[in-house]
Design an enzyme around this catalytic site. Sequence first.
Site, PDB file in Angstrom:
ATOM      1  N   CYS A 121       2.525  53.760 -30.761  1.00 52.99           N
ATOM      2  CA  CYS A 121       1.794  53.812 -32.010  1.00 52.99           C
ATOM      3  C   CYS A 121       1.013  52.511 -32.255  1.00 52.99           C
ATOM      4  CB  CYS A 121       2.775  54.096 -33.150  1.00 52.99           C
ATOM      5  SG  CYS A 121       2.022  54.488 -34.741  1.00 52.99           S
ATOM      6  N   HIS A 122       1.216  51.866 -33.419  1.00 53.08           N
ATOM      7  CA  HIS A 122       0.528  50.621 -33.744  1.00 53.08           C
ATOM      8  C   HIS A 122       1.096  49.418 -32.984  1.00 53.08           C
ATOM      9  CE1 HIS A 122      -0.715  52.885 -37.422  1.00 53.08           C
ATOM     10  NE2 HIS A 122      -1.773  52.102 -37.364  1.00 53.08           N
ATOM     11  N   GLY A 123       2.156  49.626 -32.206  1.00 57.04           N
ATOM     12  CA  GLY A 123       2.760  48.511 -31.472  1.00 57.04           C
ATOM     13  C   GLY A 123       1.760  47.785 -30.588  1.00 57.04           C
TER      14      GLY A 123
END
Length: 207
Positions: A121-123
Amino acid sequence: MAGKKILMLTGEFTEEYEIFVFQQGMEAVGHTVHVICPDKNAGDKIQTSLHDFEGHQTYIERYGHFADINKTFSEAEKQLDQYDAVYCAGGRGPEYIRTDKRIQAIVKHFHDTKKPIFTICHGVQILIAVDGVVRGKKVAALGACEPEVKLAGGTYIDVKPTEAYVDGTMVSAKGWTGLAAFMRECLKVLGTEIRHGATQGSEKAAA
């Protein structure tokens, strides 16, 4: 084979599924997962978030459960050689912890030592804050992160929501709906082999 040690990078409002499901799944097969957050100590808690798509143009965000920090951040910083992989959980946490020079130094360590890097994801926002980490790599992430991946020199891979992508020892996925595939690929990179044998009941039936 002995279990591996994985360092999970989180912040306030990190996606709860991407903390709990990953941690518990890895621990279920014998690995150790240390959950850290800048300036938090073992025993502290962080507020998580829950993101979902409900027909709006972008995702909604709700409060998730509190997550336990089980490793003091300052201690983990000094013990990076003990870890076999780093995991960047998604949600809103990566947006601000990526600006922390200590987080950047941690990511650089795993990149420089060529240890596995897992991102969901936003990682990926954490990774692109460190020059060279995604350059030349094929990476999956939430679609909103595609411009950042490209600007950092990576190739954005538009996998299905339930899929994951592997480029060498980097494993990535779009979001929590892909956790099963994501974790399966992470385990392969870690060298973890899961074997399914006959149950006691089926052995009796076969006899």
